[in-house]
Design a protein around this motif. Structure first.
Motif, PDB file in Angstrom:
ATOM      1  N   UNK A  45       0.850  -1.193   0.000  1.00  0.00           N
ATOM      2  CA  UNK A  45       0.000   0.000   0.000  1.00  0.00           C
ATOM      3  C   UNK A  45       0.884   1.241   0.000  1.00  0.00           C
ATOM      4  N   UNK A  46       0.817   2.051  -1.046  1.00  0.00           N
ATOM      5  CA  UNK A  46       1.723   3.191  -1.223  1.00  0.00           C
ATOM      6  C   UNK A  46       1.218   4.495  -0.624  1.00  0.00           C
ATOM      7  N   UNK A  47      -0.032   4.568  -0.233  1.00  0.00           N
ATOM      8  CA  UNK A  47      -0.595   5.836   0.236  1.00  0.00           C
ATOM      9  C   UNK A  47      -0.693   5.918   1.756  1.00  0.00           C
ATOM     10  N   UNK A  48       0.121   5.138   2.454  1.00  0.00           N
ATOM     11  CA  UNK A  48       0.045   5.092   3.908  1.00  0.00           C
ATOM     12  C   UNK A  48       0.191   6.432   4.588  1.00  0.00           C
ATOM     13  N   UNK A  49       1.097   7.282   4.116  1.00  0.00           N
ATOM     14  CA  UNK A  49       1.306   8.576   4.763  1.00  0.00           C
ATOM     15  C   UNK A  49       0.060   9.451   4.667  1.00  0.00           C
ATOM     16  N   UNK A  50      -0.616   9.423   3.523  1.00  0.00           N
ATOM     17  CA  UNK A  50      -1.836  10.224   3.360  1.00  0.00           C
ATOM     18  C   UNK A  50      -2.959   9.704   4.250  1.00  0.00           C
ATOM     19  N   UNK A  51      -3.110   8.389   4.285  1.00  0.00           N
ATOM     20  CA  UNK A  51      -4.141   7.786   5.136  1.00  0.00           C
ATOM     21  C   UNK A  51      -3.844   8.085   6.600  1.00  0.00           C
ATOM     22  N   UNK A  52      -2.586   7.962   6.984  1.00  0.00           N
ATOM     23  CA  UNK A  52      -2.200   8.207   8.369  1.00  0.00           C
ATOM     24  C   UNK A  52      -2.519   9.634   8.793  1.00  0.00           C
ATOM     25  N   UNK A  69       6.042  -0.533  12.133  1.00  0.00           N
ATOM     26  CA  UNK A  69       6.337   0.586  11.239  1.00  0.00           C
ATOM     27  C   UNK A  69       5.073   1.362  10.877  1.00  0.00           C
ATOM     28  N   UNK A  70       3.973   0.668  10.716  1.00  0.00           N
ATOM     29  CA  UNK A  70       2.714   1.355  10.408  1.00  0.00           C
ATOM     30  C   UNK A  70       2.330   2.260  11.579  1.00  0.00           C
ATOM     31  N   UNK A  71       2.521   1.776  12.792  1.00  0.00           N
ATOM     32  CA  UNK A  71       2.259   2.605  13.966  1.00  0.00           C
ATOM     33  C   UNK A  71       3.119   3.850  13.977  1.00  0.00           C
ATOM     34  N   UNK A  72       4.382   3.706  13.590  1.00  0.00           N
ATOM     35  CA  UNK A  72       5.276   4.866  13.527  1.00  0.00           C
ATOM     36  C   UNK A  72       4.818   5.856  12.464  1.00  0.00           C
ATOM     37  N   UNK A  73       4.263   5.344  11.355  1.00  0.00           N
ATOM     38  CA  UNK A  73       3.717   6.248  10.334  1.00  0.00           C
ATOM     39  C   UNK A  73       2.556   7.059  10.900  1.00  0.00           C
ATOM     40  N   UNK A  74       1.693   6.399  11.655  1.00  0.00           N
ATOM     41  CA  UNK A  74       0.583   7.130  12.281  1.00  0.00           C
ATOM     42  C   UNK A  74       1.108   8.187  13.241  1.00  0.00           C
ATOM     43  N   UNK A  75       2.064   7.821  14.100  1.00  0.00           N
ATOM     44  CA  UNK A  75       2.604   8.769  15.064  1.00  0.00           C
ATOM     45  C   UNK A  75       3.272   9.949  14.364  1.00  0.00           C
ATOM     46  N   UNK A  76       4.032   9.678  13.302  1.00  0.00           N
ATOM     47  CA  UNK A  76       4.693  10.755  12.562  1.00  0.00           C
ATOM     48  C   UNK A  76       3.683  11.728  11.975  1.00  0.00           C
ATOM     49  N   UNK A  77       2.491  11.239  11.659  1.00  0.00           N
ATOM     50  CA  UNK A  77       1.423  12.087  11.136  1.00  0.00           C
ATOM     51  C   UNK A  77       0.640  12.765  12.259  1.00  0.00           C
ATOM     52  N   UNK A  78       0.989  12.476  13.515  1.00  0.00           N
ATOM     53  CA  UNK A  78       0.255  13.043  14.638  1.00  0.00           C
ATOM     54  C   UNK A  78      -1.072  12.359  14.881  1.00  0.00           C
ATOM     55  N   UNK A  79      -1.188  11.128  14.419  1.00  0.00           N
ATOM     56  CA  UNK A  79      -2.430  10.369  14.567  1.00  0.00           C
ATOM     57  C   UNK A  79      -2.293   9.396  15.725  1.00  0.00           C
ATOM     58  N   UNK A  80      -3.134   9.525  16.755  1.00  0.00           N
ATOM     59  CA  UNK A  80      -3.053   8.612  17.898  1.00  0.00           C
ATOM     60  C   UNK A  80      -3.413   7.183  17.513  1.00  0.00           C
ATOM     61  N   UNK A 133      -3.973  14.709  22.547  1.00  0.00           N
ATOM     62  CA  UNK A 133      -3.622  13.357  22.113  1.00  0.00           C
ATOM     63  C   UNK A 133      -2.856  13.388  20.787  1.00  0.00           C
ATOM     64  N   UNK A 134      -3.322  14.199  19.842  1.00  0.00           N
ATOM     65  CA  UNK A 134      -2.633  14.321  18.540  1.00  0.00           C
ATOM     66  C   UNK A 134      -1.250  14.934  18.721  1.00  0.00           C
ATOM     67  N   UNK A 135      -1.142  15.955  19.573  1.00  0.00           N
ATOM     68  CA  UNK A 135       0.162  16.593  19.801  1.00  0.00           C
ATOM     69  C   UNK A 135       1.145  15.601  20.425  1.00  0.00           C
ATOM     70  N   UNK A 136       0.672  14.804  21.374  1.00  0.00           N
ATOM     71  CA  UNK A 136       1.536  13.804  22.021  1.00  0.00           C
ATOM     72  C   UNK A 136       1.932  12.716  21.022  1.00  0.00           C
TER      73      UNK A 136
END
Length: 153
Positions: A45-52, A69-80, A133-136
């Motif tokens: 799946x190539x659009x993970x950053x956008x979805x995150x 790694x998917x969890x880290x993508x969510x965190x990098x996007x500020x997504x809890x 939560x998003x900021x953390x």
């Protein structure tokens, strides 16, 4: 509010479990076309950053998640995150305190997952709590470039 579910990820098409999951996802997509979408499990799946970045929460009910790694993508996007307390996610998700970046639930159990999703909805409804939560989540992101390069090698 409305809930939209997106399932993303790569799975081995030779695996009976992956085939069963793909069939269930196809059934859910047919039953709920406006609310359920799943990527092709046989391709990356190539659009993970956008979805995150667009997601309100990243839900990872994995029975085993060694690195996350998917969890880290969510965190990098500020997504809890809402994750099963397994593997690396148990170490990365902080379910309480000022640095709270998500919720954990007992892996392999549906009721703890449902209770965590209910708590996530309540947090989302509280604008101040959700903003914190998003900021953390964003503050807890780490550089996983070495792991990512090793994965794609």
């Amino acid at each position: 509010g409305r809930v939209h579910v997106l399932v993303c990820g790569c799975a081995d098409p030779a695996s009976p479990y992956a085939r069963r999951c793909a069939a269930q996802m196809a059934q859910l997509r047919a039953s709920f076309p406006a609310n359920f979408w799943a990527s092709d499990p046989s391709s990356y799946f190539e659009l993970g950053a956008f979805v995150s970045a667009a997601a309100d929460f990243g839900v990872m009910p994995s029975l085993c998640e060694p690195s996350g790694l998917v969890g880290e993508e969510f965190l990098a996007a500020g997504t809890p995150l809402v994750c099963a307390a397994t593997g690396g996610m148990r170490d990365r998700v902080r379910p309480s305190g000022a640095a709270r970046n998500g919720l954990l639930f007992e892996a392999g159990q549906h009721m703890p997952l449902l209770l965590s999703l209910r708590e996530a909805a309540a947090l989302h409804a509280d604008a101040d709590a959700y903003a914190a939560l998003r900021a953390a989540a964003a503050a807890s992101a780490t550089d996983v470039s070495h792991t990512a390069r090793s994965w794609h090698a």
